[in-house]
Design a protein around this motif. Sequence first.
Motif, mmCIF file in Angstrom:
data_model
loop_
_atom_site.group_PDB
_atom_site.id
_atom_site.type_symbol
_atom_site.label_atom_id
_atom_site.label_comp_id
_atom_site.label_asym_id
_atom_site.label_seq_id
_atom_site.Cartn_x
_atom_site.Cartn_y
_atom_site.Cartn_z
ATOM 1 N N HIS A 172 0.693 -1.309 -0.118
ATOM 2 C CA HIS A 172 -0.046 0.099 0.017
ATOM 3 C C HIS A 172 1.007 1.222 -0.104
ATOM 4 O O HIS A 172 1.769 1.294 0.884
ATOM 5 C CB HIS A 172 -0.862 0.054 1.337
ATOM 6 N N LYS A 227 2.237 2.335 -6.527
ATOM 7 C CA LYS A 227 1.595 1.669 -7.833
ATOM 8 C C LYS A 227 0.435 2.241 -8.251
ATOM 9 O O LYS A 227 0.273 2.105 -9.807
ATOM 10 C CB LYS A 227 1.389 0.163 -7.370
ATOM 11 N N ASP A 228 -0.437 2.785 -7.537
ATOM 12 C CA ASP A 228 -1.566 3.427 -8.165
ATOM 13 C C ASP A 228 -1.173 4.816 -9.014
ATOM 14 O O ASP A 228 -1.488 5.049 -10.152
ATOM 15 C CB ASP A 228 -2.506 4.145 -7.184
ATOM 16 N N GLU A 275 -8.159 -0.509 -4.769
ATOM 17 C CA GLU A 275 -9.099 0.225 -3.929
ATOM 18 C C GLU A 275 -10.688 -0.077 -4.883
ATOM 19 O O GLU A 275 -11.575 -0.195 -4.376
ATOM 20 C CB GLU A 275 -8.959 1.597 -3.942
ATOM 21 N N ARG A 292 -11.870 -3.447 -4.810
ATOM 22 C CA ARG A 292 -12.616 -3.837 -3.697
ATOM 23 C C ARG A 292 -13.910 -3.203 -3.397
ATOM 24 O O ARG A 292 -14.796 -3.774 -2.815
ATOM 25 C CB ARG A 292 -11.545 -3.243 -2.442
ATOM 26 N N TYR A 302 -9.624 -9.227 4.323
ATOM 27 C CA TYR A 302 -8.399 -9.365 4.144
ATOM 28 C C TYR A 302 -7.472 -10.517 4.534
ATOM 29 O O TYR A 302 -6.300 -10.686 4.657
ATOM 30 C CB TYR A 302 -7.552 -8.106 4.541
ATOM 31 N N ASN A 328 -9.931 -12.351 -4.383
ATOM 32 C CA ASN A 328 -10.043 -11.069 -4.955
ATOM 33 C C ASN A 328 -8.947 -11.040 -6.259
ATOM 34 O O ASN A 328 -9.459 -10.541 -7.207
ATOM 35 C CB ASN A 328 -9.489 -10.019 -3.852
ATOM 36 N N ILE A 357 -2.879 -4.953 -4.147
ATOM 37 C CA ILE A 357 -1.384 -5.321 -3.473
ATOM 38 C C ILE A 357 -0.929 -6.575 -3.713
ATOM 39 O O ILE A 357 0.403 -6.909 -3.990
ATOM 40 C CB ILE A 357 -1.627 -5.353 -1.826
ATOM 41 N N PRO A 396 -0.192 -9.607 -2.359
ATOM 42 C CA PRO A 396 0.769 -9.955 -1.715
ATOM 43 C C PRO A 396 1.181 -11.445 -1.780
ATOM 44 O O PRO A 396 2.507 -11.594 -1.313
ATOM 45 C CB PRO A 396 0.525 -9.744 -0.269
ATOM 46 N N ARG A 415 -2.762 8.862 4.094
ATOM 47 C CA ARG A 415 -3.863 8.297 4.668
ATOM 48 C C ARG A 415 -4.090 7.613 5.909
ATOM 49 O O ARG A 415 -4.977 7.492 6.580
ATOM 50 C CB ARG A 415 -4.718 7.137 3.622
ATOM 51 N N LEU A 458 -2.761 4.624 7.060
ATOM 52 C CA LEU A 458 -3.343 3.414 7.325
ATOM 53 C C LEU A 458 -2.097 2.650 7.983
ATOM 54 O O LEU A 458 -2.675 1.887 8.898
ATOM 55 C CB LEU A 458 -3.656 2.778 5.995
ATOM 56 N N PHE A 493 -2.497 -6.089 8.453
ATOM 57 C CA PHE A 493 -2.264 -4.922 7.297
ATOM 58 C C PHE A 493 -1.010 -5.476 6.646
ATOM 59 O O PHE A 493 0.123 -5.668 7.324
ATOM 60 C CB PHE A 493 -1.966 -3.781 8.105
HETATM 61 N N1 LIG Z 1 -5.598 -5.369 6.267
HETATM 62 C C1 LIG Z 1 -5.342 -4.862 5.021
HETATM 63 N N2 LIG Z 1 -4.135 -5.137 4.313
HETATM 64 C C2 LIG Z 1 -3.966 -4.496 3.122
HETATM 65 N N3 LIG Z 1 -4.620 -3.594 2.731
HETATM 66 C C3 LIG Z 1 -5.751 -3.405 3.138
HETATM 67 C C4 LIG Z 1 -6.150 -3.790 4.657
HETATM 68 N N4 LIG Z 1 -7.026 -3.099 4.937
HETATM 69 C C5 LIG Z 1 -7.574 -2.260 4.043
HETATM 70 N N5 LIG Z 1 -6.587 -2.424 3.133
HETATM 71 C C6 LIG Z 1 -6.660 -1.415 1.886
HETATM 72 O O1 LIG Z 1 -7.557 -1.897 1.038
HETATM 73 C C7 LIG Z 1 -6.824 -1.384 -0.388
HETATM 74 C C8 LIG Z 1 -6.967 -2.620 -1.494
HETATM 75 O O2 LIG Z 1 -6.315 -3.816 -1.106
HETATM 76 P P1 LIG Z 1 -6.008 -5.006 -2.155
HETATM 77 O O3 LIG Z 1 -7.108 -5.351 -2.485
HETATM 78 O O4 LIG Z 1 -5.290 -4.430 -3.320
HETATM 79 O O5 LIG Z 1 -5.338 -6.089 -1.275
HETATM 80 S S1 LIG Z 1 -5.024 -7.523 -1.753
HETATM 81 O O6 LIG Z 1 -4.376 -7.493 -3.010
HETATM 82 O O7 LIG Z 1 -6.244 -8.238 -1.940
HETATM 83 O O8 LIG Z 1 -4.000 -8.091 -0.529
HETATM 84 C C9 LIG Z 1 -5.391 -1.123 -0.025
HETATM 85 O O9 LIG Z 1 -5.336 0.012 -0.870
HETATM 86 P P2 LIG Z 1 -4.174 0.291 -1.858
HETATM 87 O O10 LIG Z 1 -2.908 -0.100 -1.512
HETATM 88 O O11 LIG Z 1 -4.389 1.736 -2.156
HETATM 89 O O12 LIG Z 1 -4.767 -0.357 -2.919
HETATM 90 C C10 LIG Z 1 -5.334 -0.933 1.631
HETATM 91 O O13 LIG Z 1 -5.330 0.487 1.794
#
Ligand SMILES: Nc1ncnc2c1ncn2[C@@H]1O[C@H](COP(=O)(O)OS(=O)(=O)O)[C@@H](OP(=O)(O)O)[C@H]1O
Length: 575
Positions: A406, A410-411, A435, A438, A447, A455, A478, A480, A520, A522, A534
């Motif tokens: 995050h 990348k965005d 985002e 999601r 998550y 996802n 992300i 991961p 933000r 986070l 996270f």
């Molecule tokens: N627990 C946890 N872990 C990681 N990210 C979290 C979580 N909770 C919320 N977010 C926010 O959700 C945004 C989208 O996540 P992703 O769908 O790209 O994650 S994943 O690929 O499913 O792991 C991602 O935003 P971006 O990184 O801007 O896409 C996060 O800010």
Amino acid sequence: MANSPHGGILKDLVARDEKISTELKEESHSLPDLVLTERQLCDLELITNGGFSPLEGFMNERDYESVVDNLRLADGVLFPIPVTLDVSRETVESLKIVSGTRITLRDPRDDEPLAIITVEDIYTPDLVKEAINVFGADDPAHPSVSYLRNRVQDLYVGGKVQAIQPPAHFDYVALRYTPSELRSHFKKLSWRKVVAFQTRNPMHRAHRELTVRAARQRQANVLIHPVVGLTKPGDVDHYTRVRVYEAIMAKYPNGMGHLALLPLAMRMAGPREAVWHAIIRKNYGATHFIVGRDHAGPGKNSQGKDFYGPYDAQDLVTQYHDELEIEMVPFQQMTYLPSTDEYQPVDEVPKGVQTLDISGTELRRRLRTGASIPDWFSYDAVVKVLRESYPPRNNQGFVLLLTGLHNSGKDAIAKALQVTLNQQGGRSVSLLLGETVRQELSSELGYSAEDRHLNAQRIAFVAAELTRAGAAVIAAPIAPYERSREAVKDIVQHSGGAGANFFLIHVATPLAHCEKTDRRGLYAKARRGEIKGFTGVDDVYETPEKADLTVDVTQQSISEIVHSIVLLLETNSLL
Ligand SMILES: Nc1ncnc2c1ncn2[C@@H]1O[C@H](COP(=O)(O)OS(=O)(=O)O)[C@@H](OP(=O)(O)O)[C@H]1O
């Protein structure tokens, strides 16, 4: 006058059973069911329309053994290929199938009842013997041997069928003729002699010249009778081929030829297949049948040698000439003579005369690169159809999967890349930010490892659909886990069609930077325990092992990164 059917009577079971089809349909609801495989469906269509006359059902053990051993049904009638209904042992037990059982045979596409089989016997086939006798070797490099080994079920169920209705078709309906319909058509046109041409490939000038020559030699008309059932894996899809055939029909002298589609499941059995094809064409009313070089050959065996000799098929058809009662028109391969701008069979070309050919591999290369395809080889209208289905790489879709933490940048990279590609034009560009996905596709997901994987799979599905339609897709979740990224690649490459170009870009900005610049907040929330699991804080980010490109916003500007991605696409001929 159409040729007489094999065995003397056209076994048009649909017409025969029409009077009782309502009763049969009613009965079908109360019977045990078998949902057919794609191959069984093709076979049933030809059993019930008379294309496989004199068959009236799936072969019983006596017919099967006799066909495998002697190319004849038990009553002695020539028939070189087993047409069998394979069923698993569990199904036989659970449906309590015994001699005399009536079973509904259903269409796998819409579940409609097509026929009722009355079981004569259930037997265990010797698949090794079937492979050796019918296909020439128990070698899994042969597509039908591989089918026997991997797909065919343990038991064969023999028995005659009664037809409820033919399978429904929604593509090229006007070009699909049953044997009876084709026979009526020949009658209407007063065609007495008909040379049938079998094909599973696109047709070019050589094929047009060959078929016109055959017609001229035999003073006959031409039936272009391509297979649109199952062909060899990897063949050009039948939608593209039928458009090609339609384009080439316009190149025949007016009234000489006719196009009809054959819903056959080919076996690629070379010589035996050629005899079978001749029988089928006889049932469709043809009086002559073209057998060329390596008819229905499957290519190389596992030792790298051709399964069959180039003219083995012609030899076997000749051997059975008397009882086949359809005349073979043998052909050598056609080749182009630039000096006279004409095609000739290779064996008729005088020594020292220059010839030109374009192989299938070379044609595919030219389609891929957009290189020219000369007029002597094909027709503009045919090439246009092929280019639509096989666009050059610079018209194909692609997927860029940007993975990273995050706030790794990348965005920002994805958005800048979208603008850059839009500026270039030529493709629709789709942006799938983490985002957005999601919110729009995965709002109910959390998550957990499973939810994150799901996802990623949803992103893959959408990306594959878009790229198949020629779009550039930039996805930036992300993502991961390695297994999820591999799954995305797999899904895109398996269902993305011609546009199955996939690139993994790792946005490897260090966690400290992502965290420090996170407006933000986070990461701060995650550190305080207000967000659980996270990525980068208390959940893992697995570093990609095989990224196509690794970038880092602490080392390069966004413009530089976008440029490196553009170069990656350019190197792969996509821009
Ligand atoms: N627990 C946890 N872990 C990681 N990210 C979290 C979580 N909770 C919320 N977010 C926010 O959700 C945004 C989208 O996540 P992703 O769908 O790209 O994650 S994943 O690929 O499913 O792991 C991602 O935003 P971006 O990184 O801007 O896409 C996060 O800010």
